[in-house]
Design an enzyme around this catalytic site. Sequence first.
Site, short mmCIF file in Angstrom:
data_model
loop_
_atom_site.label_atom_id
_atom_site.label_comp_id
_atom_site.label_asym_id
_atom_site.label_seq_id
_atom_site.Cartn_x
_atom_site.Cartn_y
_atom_site.Cartn_z
N CYS A 17 -7.74 2.10 1.25
CA CYS A 17 -8.86 1.37 0.65
C CYS A 17 -8.41 0.64 -0.62
O CYS A 17 -8.13 1.26 -1.65
CB CYS A 17 -9.99 2.34 0.33
N SER A 76 0.80 -1.23 0.00
CA SER A 76 0.00 0.00 0.00
C SER A 76 0.83 1.28 0.00
O SER A 76 0.27 2.37 -0.18
CB SER A 76 -0.94 0.01 1.21
N HIS A 109 -15.73 0.14 2.99
CA HIS A 109 -15.53 1.40 3.69
C HIS A 109 -16.58 2.45 3.33
O HIS A 109 -16.47 3.61 3.74
CB HIS A 109 -14.14 1.98 3.37
N ASP A 142 -11.48 -6.43 -0.52
CA ASP A 142 -10.88 -5.37 0.28
C ASP A 142 -10.47 -5.99 1.62
O ASP A 142 -10.90 -7.09 1.97
CB ASP A 142 -11.88 -4.24 0.49
N ASP A 158 -17.49 1.72 -1.79
CA ASP A 158 -16.72 0.49 -1.56
C ASP A 158 -17.59 -0.53 -0.85
O ASP A 158 -17.84 -0.40 0.35
CB ASP A 158 -15.48 0.81 -0.74
#
Length: 641
Positions: free
Chosen positions: A384, A328, A371, A365, A352
């Site tokens: 995310c 990430s 989210h 996810d 999401d």
Amino acid sequence: MSAELRNHDRELFWFQRRLSLAAVLVVIGFLALLGRFVYLQVIQHKHFATLAEANRIDIQPEAPNRGIITDRNGVVLASNYSAYTLEMNPQKIADLDVAIDEIGKIVEISARDRRRFKRLYEEFRTNESLPLKSRLTDEEVARVAANRYRLPGVEIKARLFRQYPFGEVASHVVGYIGRISQSEKERIEQQELSASYKGSDYIGKRGIELSYERDLHGSAGSTEVEVDANRRVVRVLSRKPSVIGNNLQLSLDIRLQKIAEDAFGNKRGALVAIEPATGDVLAFVSKPGYDPNLFVDGIDPQSWDALRDSPDKPMLNRPLQGGYPPGSTYKPFMALMAQELGVRTASQAINDPGYFRLGAGHWRDDKVGGHGIVDMVKSIVISCDTYYYQLASELDIDEWSGFMKQFGFGQKTGIDIDGELTGILPSREWKAKRFPKDPKLHVGDQVSLGIGQGFNTFTPMQMAYATAVLANRGVAFKPHLVKRVQDARTGESRLTQPSPAYTVPLKQAHVDVVLKGLEGVVTAGTGRTAFLNAKYSSGGKTGTAQVFGLRGGDYKASQVTERLRDHAWYIALAPLDSPKIALVAFVENGGFGAEAAAPIARKVLDAYFDPALLDAAIKKAVSPAEALASASLQREVKRAR
């Protein structure tokens, strides 16, 4: 009676004939000797005068003092000292083992000394002497000297030795020197540098010692001496002094380096900290490291085998040679690219649901149920995945690759030590070359790339460089470990990187959006716990990179072999309004970035902004040997001037 007179006349005749012949032979012999004398003394005078002079005069090479390496504050990281060495010439000794046993009766020869000598002998097979025991005491020198008459092929020599006062600290930066191998001798000859290496036995092997070998080595000198028939020196006729090597001042702060290395404990990993405004590398950590002092006079086989065969790979320079998926930590750069390419705006949001579907593909996810509504800043703060799955599916991979190259992804940064890997930044061309049976890069391939997984493979050095360019708002300085090269004789110095390398054309409003997201990570996101109550502002991003495929299963670190656990990342820049430092912390198989890598980054940043912590670190690290090296440096520079 007449017969007798006739015989006498005949004898007299032959006698005169023989006498004349002898006279002629004598004259011929004399003329031959005279001719030879004229030839030798007149015609060949110059040739034999040269030979006689060569027998009378000996040219003794003088190896130069190697340049000193210091950190940015003048703390010595590599210096020289002189000591006596007990050496043996294998060509003059019938049985090495017997000879070593005899020497062992005079001075102590350890098992390590024996192993190291045999390794050197097997590796080099030279006609020159090889060290058996280094750093002899005065008493040991006296003992050997008193027994030289019964030790043929054994010599005592005064040698310069390299010393690394901090041992394992910054070992992958400084590197080490070692004995010149045959292939290195050939390379020296090819580069027409033989004159500079007369009398030299050692050369840089790794790190700065290797990449700045020409600066550090200097030039050999020579002493012309008159010798007697036994080759003993009668007097010194002339001397051409050697030229000391240049001194190097690194950009590294050894205090920060020590704190960073200690922060890893027994974990494997890497950390690189850069000053964005200059490209100075402030800390460069590869854990575990090694002690370069082991290599100075030849490493013994047992120690070498332990380093080579260790599963922790202490000889691997992880910041440069470790290729890993960035996880990430790649997302802030994805967000910046989306704005620059016009694919997303900061305010544009997605819903999401906890997954992303594309055809038959299904990507989850990290949060079950998702989210909810996520815009660009929030996508960075909460990391995310779904946001970036969708974004990646909408991008052109070649435009993607072209943008990321500007930040150094998939490129060599050009840092000034050898061994840097290129990494992998996927493109259509790369996929076609790498997978000729499946040359097309599918949209499904791109989805995982968006969260820093898939084919993405970058080094910690590349991640740190990209973070520094982002912190400097697109102005890129080539990262470097050597800040200045100083002439040891004149004291004059030059900067190695005086100006920016290039500038990435970015809209500053787009950079502001990303920095706001990085700030949110620290104040409210995955980095909040690690940076709680920090006395400075910073931005950061955690990353957790998958090591192997779960095949639909759930990841549970406790149920996975340690070396198959996820890698942990954290990138950071501080202070947020005008970053003075950008760094990446990487923990191999460390698990979650927030738990393993972010706390390491916190310790380094705390120390960077607190001089008291830095000073405390150096007091712990400084040894009497380091203090001695510092004094030696001042003496050598003063003497050279």
